[in-house]
Design an enzyme around this catalytic site. Structure first.
Site, PDB file in Angstrom:
ATOM      1  N   LYS A 177      43.146  -0.021  60.303  1.00 50.56           N
ATOM      2  CA  LYS A 177      42.712  -0.686  59.401  1.00 50.56           C
ATOM      3  C   LYS A 177      43.516  -2.099  58.800  1.00 50.56           C
ATOM      4  O   LYS A 177      42.970  -3.019  58.263  1.00 50.56           O
ATOM      5  CB  LYS A 177      43.054   0.104  57.901  1.00 50.56           C
ATOM      6  CG  LYS A 177      41.877   1.432  57.661  1.00 50.56           C
ATOM      7  CD  LYS A 177      42.315   1.933  56.441  1.00 50.56           C
ATOM      8  CE  LYS A 177      40.913   3.416  56.508  1.00 50.56           C
ATOM      9  NZ  LYS A 177      41.458   4.016  57.843  1.00 50.56           N
TER      10      LYS A 177
HETATM   11  C1  PLP Z   1      40.589   5.406  58.737  1.00 47.55           C
HETATM   12  C2  PLP Z   1      41.072   6.580  59.994  1.00 47.55           C
HETATM   13  C3  PLP Z   1      39.728   6.673  60.578  1.00 47.55           C
HETATM   14  C4  PLP Z   1      38.568   6.746  59.912  1.00 47.55           C
HETATM   15  O1  PLP Z   1      37.535   5.360  59.756  1.00 47.55           O
HETATM   16  P1  PLP Z   1      36.396   4.919  59.333  1.00 47.55           P
HETATM   17  O2  PLP Z   1      35.964   4.228  59.340  1.00 47.55           O
HETATM   18  O3  PLP Z   1      35.975   5.879  57.884  1.00 47.55           O
HETATM   19  O4  PLP Z   1      35.388   6.098  60.036  1.00 47.55           O
HETATM   20  C5  PLP Z   1      41.006   7.760  61.742  1.00 47.55           C
HETATM   21  N1  PLP Z   1      42.069   7.424  61.777  1.00 47.55           N
HETATM   22  C6  PLP Z   1      42.723   6.682  60.751  1.00 47.55           C
HETATM   23  C7  PLP Z   1      44.144   6.445  61.584  1.00 47.55           C
HETATM   24  C8  PLP Z   1      42.689   5.800  59.329  1.00 47.55           C
HETATM   25  O5  PLP Z   1      43.620   5.647  58.770  1.00 47.55           O
END
Ligand code: PLP
Length: 476
Positions: A122
């Site tokens: 993120k």
């Molecule tokens: C947010 C997240 C996901 C999922 O990603 P999306 O964009 O919501 O599909 C997967 N793995 C981790 C570690 C995350 O923080």
């Protein structure tokens, strides 16, 4: 370049306006009116670029010069994607690559997306968002108060991206004493004046309900300039398109080659960016959607039935950031599936928004044409994959990446490189890693002892009135 709502009844907006708004007024999500196209010559021209130049080549096709002038955009990108910000690389990696690949064996790779400050992918988008927000707000002479709820990864990424940014304050709700000690420490140890941590006596859904209640109070929302950085934000999606290009170029030598990507998924944000990269001309063969026990998306890609589940039917798993049963970005894909017909999307979501399901079984051939397939994982498979990956390749992966790798192995095709997106570092999910490997995973040195740093947070009963009062007092 203008942006249109997936439900077809909102005004066309510029990138800057889409960036600061959340949902479109008609309840839809924004997408570019047309995907820019990268043909063979374009791909060749950008193939050898470093991450920053690549980011500029892509973003400048999606952001009008009259909206953010090219020089400004370059400046924002250049201060975002640096080896300093994305420096938590493995020993044999070059931090300048920003998203280096790890070769596990021939035609099997991890794309490292978790080298940013909070050790999850993120950061790739959120750091760009922080700098874009500051720039756009300054230009408009405005401020914003970001209100969000987190169960673990979004909160830290948002706070590290927005800390110290002019014109931005963050109010982040999290369930009191329900996150891991590490995640709690990541957020609560921030001492910046513009960061407000609120520990809500309740569960994640209580936090989310408080955010919704505030958003539904139009007068309060306008008076206090409440904003959001949740996963439907177009700025987050667009930043994620870049690393699909970077990953593709890293594992191919010519544009004739195709690549498969597997994406650990929850809200469909990350894999939606892959879909968009493909729509822009990146030679992706398959996009594999990997879920955990919360397999709403796997059900869709196997049957054509999209049946979101309520929070009562959402399992708490050892890959908690994928514990999502309503994929908020899925609407963007369905819009493309329905040939950008906003009225049809509106029909389908009028049911979904009331807790219903929809069925597009007759369009599954078209879904496959977009390259999308899926699979799911569970706790046992996750543990087994972490152990096997460590034993076979000497690489320690986290629980979410393990779900991805498990599903990727079911979809490999001879001669096509498979790239699994690494969405977090193992250090973030210590308990699960200890269960899998019997040992505490390695942690970047600067984060040693983070659990003992001084913490700044406010404990609050779960009520919309409380958070409104808190925001008003902090700002007035
Ligand atoms: C947010 C997240 C996901 C999922 O990603 P999306 O964009 O919501 O599909 C997967 N793995 C981790 C570690 C995350 O923080």
């Amino acid at each position: 370049m203008k942006y249109l709502s997936t439900r077809g009844h909102s005004p066309a907006l510029s990138f800057s306006d889409v960036l600061l708004g959340g949902l479109a007024p008609d309840g839809g999500l924004y997408l570019p009116e047309k995907y820019p196209q990268f043909d063979d010559a374009d791909l060749t021209a950008i193939r050898e670029m470093n991450y920053r130049d690549l980011a500029f080549a892509i973003l400048s096709r999606l952001i009008a010069d009259s909206d953010i002038p090219a020089d400004d955009l370059r400046g924002i990108i250049n201060k975002t994607y640096t080896a300093e910000v994305y420096g938590f690389t493995r020993k044999d990696q070059n931090a300048e690559d920003i998203t280096p690949t790890v070769k596990l064996e021939d035609d099997l790779y991890l794309l490292s997306l978790s080298n940013g400050p909070t050790l999850a992918f993120k950061d790739m988008a959120m750091q760009l968002l922080g700098n874009l927000f500051e720039y756009v707000l300054d230009k408009k002479g405005e401020t914003t108060n970001i209100l969000g709820a987190t169960s673990g990864d979004t909160g830290p990424a948002a706070e590290y991206a927005m800390r110290g940014k002019k014109g931005v304050s963050v109010f982040m709700l999290s369930p009191h004493e329900k996150m891991s000690r590490f995640q709690t420490a990541q957020m609560f140890s921030l001492q910046d004046d513009n960061i407000h941590n609120i520990a809500v006596k309740g569960v994640f859904d209580d936090c989310q309900d408080m955010v919704k209640a505030v958003s539904n109070d139009a007068a309060f929302k306008a008076k206090y300039k409440i904003g959001a950085v949740n996963s439907i934000n177009w700025g987050r999606i667009v930043a994620q398109v870049i690393y699909y290009f970077k990953g593709y170029f890293a594992v191919t030598e010519s544009n004739e080659q195709k690549v498969d990507f597997t994406v650990p998924s929850g809200n469909f944000g990350n894999v939606c960016a892959g879909h968009i990269a493909r729509m822009m001309g990146l030679p992706i063969d398959k996009l594999v959607v990997a879920t955990n026990e919360n397999d709403v998306l796997d059900e869709f890609f196997k049957t054509g039935i999209y049946r979101p589940r309520g929070s009562a039917n959402t399992f708490h798993t050892s890959s908690p950031s994928m514990d999502i049963s309503k994929a908020s970005n899925f609407e963007r894909f369905i819009y493309d599936l329905l040939d950008q017909n906003g009225d049809k999307v509106r029909d389908l979501w009028s049911g979904v928004d009331q807790g219903g399901a929809f069925n597009v079984k007759t369009l599954m051939t078209k879904v496959r044409g977009f390259g999308l397939v899926s699979g799911s994982s569970n706790h046992e498979a996750r543990m087994q994959t972490i152990r096997a990956t460590n034993a076979k390749y000497g690489v320690i992966i986290d629980t979410h990446t393990a779900d991805g790798l498990k599903v990727a192995l079911e979809h490999r095709e001879k001669g096509t490189p498979m790239v699994v997106l690494e969405t977090a570092l193992a250090a973030k999910f210590e308990d699960a890693l200890v269960e899998a490997l019997g040992d505490v995973p390695p942690r970047p040195e600067s984060l040693n002892g983070i659990e003992d740093f001084p913490q700044k947070f406010t404990v609050m009963e779960a009520s919309a009135q409380n958070i409104k009062g808190f925001i008003a007092k902090a700002i007035d």
